[in-house]
Enzyme design. Structure first.
Site, PDB file in Angstrom:
ATOM      1  CB  SER A   1      35.806  42.237  44.565  1.00 49.72           C
ATOM      2  OG  SER A   1      36.561  40.871  44.975  1.00 49.72           O
ATOM      3  CB  CYS A   2      36.825  37.797  41.724  1.00 53.56           C
ATOM      4  SG  CYS A   2      37.890  38.112  42.872  1.00 53.56           S
TER       5      CYS A   2
END
Length: 279
Positions: A114-115
């Site tokens: 998600s990063c």
């Protein structure tokens, strides 16, 4: 608690005329999310719906899947050195028996996806980690004309945007176009987390008959959040990323981009769009 908007002095120049006036700005403050008392993540957000934001974030991270997984969410007392509460730190307590992820400085592949982690590993991680695989039976079918009407409904419901012009929005709609919920935030990913978190708190996951509309672009992260919540359709008023399209194709998500007026691009999952015969 921080407010959604704040006032700041500004110098306004219009056609060579200089005036001084206050301007209304969207508030932005950090939120630290702790899991069972241990720091997990920090996100910059617009204050409000903080518990839903934390819950939605943990859905996207594969920690929570249903309301039964969540024991409690509270603001941490004494967040400042002097003991006062900033309302910028929340602690999420999992229900007994819910596995606690290994929290380290180097987080695992799925969490870091998600990063910004790209590639096949991140696609596989989302597909295998979700506990709500997209399985709308019978399948959701959406008319393009209905999709075309949703951005105006979203914009009309953006109350804080009208005052600041500085917020993203995300909304859930039924397959018939009725708005179920809308959240605004300085971060588009936070707005989606607030929606998903509120749905989890109301024990509505998976959102297998819902449409998700976002006011900006459709990143891999937003596609991931839709998949983790079991949402079958994600539409965005701007462009998707290549990895978002790949994830949609891998998981069965319908992904629509450039939803503006009567125009739109369908990048994946076209079986849910009621296209004219012969297309």
């Amino acid at each position: 608690m921080g407010r959604v908007t704040e006032r700041r002095r500004t110098i306004r120049i219009r056609d060579g005329v200089v005036t001084t006036r206050p301007d209304t700005l969207v508030a932005e403050e950090p939120l630290e999310i702790r899991l069972n008392g241990k720091p997990l993540a920090i996100t910059m957000r617009t204050p409000g719906d903080d518990f839903a934001l934390a819950a939605g974030f943990l859905v996207s991270e594969g920690v929570l899947a249903t309301a039964a997984d969540l024991r409690s969410i509270v603001y941490c007392a004494g967040a400042r050195a002097d003991g006062t509460n900033t309302y910028n730190v929340v602690d999420v307590q999992l229900a007994p028996g819910v596995p606690v992820p290994n929290i380290t400085l180097e987080r695992n592949v799925y969490t870091t996806s998600s990063c910004g982690l790209c590639g096949k590993a991140s696609l596989d991680a989302v597909r295998t980690a979700t506990r709500h695989p997209i399985a709308d039976t019978p399948p959701v079918r959406v008319d393009p004309a209905l999709l075309a009407a949703l951005p105006d409904r979203l914009r009309a419901a953006q109350q804080v945007f009208d005052r600041t012009g500085g917020l993203h929005a995300a909304a859930l709609f039924t397959e018939d176009g009725d708005m179920l919920d809308i959240r605004e935030d300085v971060g588009r990913h936070n707005a989606v987390d607030k929606l998903v978190g509120r749905a989890l708190q109301q024990d509505l996951l998976p959102l297998s008959r819902a449409l998700l509309l976002v006011s900006g672009r459709a990143s891999f992260e937003l596609a991931q959040k839709a998949v983790m919540a079991g949402i079958p359709v994600l539409a965005a008023v701007s462009a998707p990323s290549s990895l978002a399209v790949d994830l949609a194709a891998e998981t069965g998500l319908t992904l629509v981009g450039f939803l503006r007026g009567t125009s739109m691009n369908v990048y994946a999952g076209d079986q849910r769009i009621a296209l004219p015969t012969g297309v």
